[in-house]
Design a protein around this motif. Structure first.
Motif, PDB file in Angstrom:
ATOM      1  N   MET A 158       0.834  -1.203   0.000  1.00  0.00           N
ATOM      2  CA  MET A 158       0.000   0.000   0.000  1.00  0.00           C
ATOM      3  C   MET A 158       0.867   1.250   0.000  1.00  0.00           C
ATOM      4  N   MET A 159       1.908   1.242   0.840  1.00  0.00           N
ATOM      5  CA  MET A 159       2.784   2.406   0.903  1.00  0.00           C
ATOM      6  C   MET A 159       3.518   2.607  -0.416  1.00  0.00           C
ATOM      7  N   LEU A 160       3.969   1.506  -1.018  1.00  0.00           N
ATOM      8  CA  LEU A 160       4.691   1.623  -2.283  1.00  0.00           C
ATOM      9  C   LEU A 160       3.769   2.133  -3.386  1.00  0.00           C
ATOM     10  N   ALA A 161       2.550   1.618  -3.430  1.00  0.00           N
ATOM     11  CA  ALA A 161       1.597   2.052  -4.452  1.00  0.00           C
ATOM     12  C   ALA A 161       1.297   3.537  -4.314  1.00  0.00           C
ATOM     13  N   ARG A 162       1.071   3.988  -3.089  1.00  0.00           N
ATOM     14  CA  ARG A 162       0.755   5.405  -2.872  1.00  0.00           C
ATOM     15  C   ARG A 162       1.960   6.292  -3.147  1.00  0.00           C
ATOM     16  N   THR A 163       3.144   5.777  -2.843  1.00  0.00           N
ATOM     17  CA  THR A 163       4.349   6.550  -3.120  1.00  0.00           C
ATOM     18  C   THR A 163       4.546   6.718  -4.621  1.00  0.00           C
ATOM     19  N   TYR A 164       4.369   5.619  -5.376  1.00  0.00           N
ATOM     20  CA  TYR A 164       4.442   5.729  -6.841  1.00  0.00           C
ATOM     21  C   TYR A 164       3.428   6.754  -7.348  1.00  0.00           C
ATOM     22  N   THR A 165       2.238   6.761  -6.733  1.00  0.00           N
ATOM     23  CA  THR A 165       1.200   7.691  -7.170  1.00  0.00           C
ATOM     24  C   THR A 165       1.633   9.127  -6.937  1.00  0.00           C
ATOM     25  N   VAL A 166       2.168   9.399  -5.755  1.00  0.00           N
ATOM     26  CA  VAL A 166       2.632  10.754  -5.449  1.00  0.00           C
ATOM     27  C   VAL A 166       3.756  11.163  -6.391  1.00  0.00           C
ATOM     28  N   LEU A 167       4.627  10.208  -6.729  1.00  0.00           N
ATOM     29  CA  LEU A 167       5.724  10.477  -7.654  1.00  0.00           C
ATOM     30  C   LEU A 167       5.243  10.524  -9.102  1.00  0.00           C
ATOM     31  N   GLN A 168       3.932  10.268  -9.317  1.00  0.00           N
ATOM     32  CA  GLN A 168       3.316  10.255 -10.637  1.00  0.00           C
ATOM     33  C   GLN A 168       3.920   9.194 -11.549  1.00  0.00           C
ATOM     34  N   ASP A 169       4.407   8.119 -10.934  1.00  0.00           N
ATOM     35  CA  ASP A 169       4.851   6.960 -11.705  1.00  0.00           C
ATOM     36  C   ASP A 169       3.661   6.006 -11.765  1.00  0.00           C
ATOM     37  N   PHE A 170       2.659   6.384 -12.558  1.00  0.00           N
ATOM     38  CA  PHE A 170       1.386   5.681 -12.546  1.00  0.00           C
ATOM     39  C   PHE A 170       1.465   4.232 -13.025  1.00  0.00           C
ATOM     40  N   PRO A 171       2.265   3.903 -14.046  1.00  0.00           N
ATOM     41  CA  PRO A 171       2.344   2.488 -14.448  1.00  0.00           C
ATOM     42  C   PRO A 171       2.815   1.578 -13.319  1.00  0.00           C
ATOM     43  N   LYS A 172       3.819   2.008 -12.553  1.00  0.00           N
ATOM     44  CA  LYS A 172       4.279   1.196 -11.424  1.00  0.00           C
ATOM     45  C   LYS A 172       3.236   1.147 -10.322  1.00  0.00           C
ATOM     46  N   ALA A 173       2.517   2.247 -10.136  1.00  0.00           N
ATOM     47  CA  ALA A 173       1.451   2.260  -9.133  1.00  0.00           C
ATOM     48  C   ALA A 173       0.366   1.262  -9.498  1.00  0.00           C
ATOM     49  N   VAL A 174       0.040   1.175 -10.785  1.00  0.00           N
ATOM     50  CA  VAL A 174      -0.975   0.219 -11.240  1.00  0.00           C
ATOM     51  C   VAL A 174      -0.559  -1.201 -10.896  1.00  0.00           C
ATOM     52  N   VAL A 175       0.691  -1.539 -11.154  1.00  0.00           N
ATOM     53  CA  VAL A 175       1.200  -2.884 -10.853  1.00  0.00           C
ATOM     54  C   VAL A 175       1.131  -3.163  -9.357  1.00  0.00           C
ATOM     55  N   ALA A 176       1.514  -2.164  -8.555  1.00  0.00           N
ATOM     56  CA  ALA A 176       1.496  -2.342  -7.106  1.00  0.00           C
ATOM     57  C   ALA A 176       0.076  -2.546  -6.588  1.00  0.00           C
ATOM     58  N   TYR A 177      -0.887  -1.785  -7.113  1.00  0.00           N
ATOM     59  CA  TYR A 177      -2.269  -1.944  -6.678  1.00  0.00           C
ATOM     60  C   TYR A 177      -2.842  -3.286  -7.117  1.00  0.00           C
TER      61      TYR A 177
END
Length: 226
Positions: free
Chosen positions: A77-96
């Motif tokens: 959850m923390m990694l996904a939200r961090t990717y989101t804040v960093l606007q690295d959306f493709p990695k956030a999608v994978v994490a979610y």
């Protein structure tokens, strides 16, 4: 004028609704080593003075930790939200997507996942809408999911449905709160496009018994008078 109004309304609810999570909550996770370290309140004093390189290093450490602890839902959850804040959306999608397998009944996961997919695709229509619907199936009053499905309806030109979804958010906010005014403005914009009258302001009055009686309703004005 119409185009600018459409853009305003879409930006009100489209993507980035959860971007207020501090990036450096990662630092709290690494420092505390406990779920409490994920609480942004615990690291609010540590949000200044980090370089991009330091942030990248912290994210890298969290990624490495999750390689060793693949079932650590808090960490994902923390990694996904961090990717989101960093606007690295493709990695956030994978994490979610990974997180959804660990927390299949958590509405926040689907709502946040929908948000980043929308950011990646540039629209809430389609997969983001489907993910937000999954969140609502678990928690029908989930504000972010309601915001997203409402935005999908708005983008498809179904302004009545958009207003209905957003009104459910408004019902959860005390009338005097600043955020209520913004939500009400979006609702009224959708209602106007649907040919509906604007919402009336909620009214509260003290009850004769000394308690509080809250009254709410809708005032509709005849079109001829308008």
């Amino acid at each position: 004028r119409a185009h600018s109004a459409d853009t305003r309304a879409e930006r009100s609810w489209a993507v980035g609704l959860a971007l207020s999570v501090p990036v450096l909550a990662v630092a709290g996770y690494l420092a505390f080593g406990e779920p409490e370290g994920l609480d942004p309140a615990n690291v609010v004093a540590a949000q200044q003075g980090f370089s991009k390189e330091q942030i990248a290093d912290m994210v890298g450490k969290l990624e490495a930790r999750l390689q060793q602890e693949p079932d650590n839902a808090e960490g994902w959850m923390m990694l996904a939200r961090t990717y989101t804040v960093l606007q690295d959306f493709p990695k956030a999608v994978v994490a979610y997507e990974k997180l959804s397998k660990l927390e299949p009944n958590e509405p926040d996961v689907y709502a946040d996942w929908a948000d980043v997919v929308a950011a990646t695709q540039g629209t809430v229509v389609g997969e983001p809408e489907e993910l937000a619907a999954k969140a609502l199936a678990i928690a029908p009053a989930h504000p972010k999911a309601l915001a997203l499905v409402g935005t999908a309806a708005y983008q498809k030109g179904d302004y009545t449905a958009a207003a209905a979804h957003w009104e459910k958010i408004l019902e959860q906010i005390p009338p005097g709160e600043d955020v209520a005014r913004g939500v009400r403005a979006s609702v009224n914009e959708a209602r106007a496009k649907a040919g509906m009258p604007p919402l009336a302001e909620a009214v509260a009055a003290p009850a004769p018994s000394g308690g509080r009686l809250t009254l709410s309703g809708r005032l509709e004005v005849d079109a001829a008078l308008l």
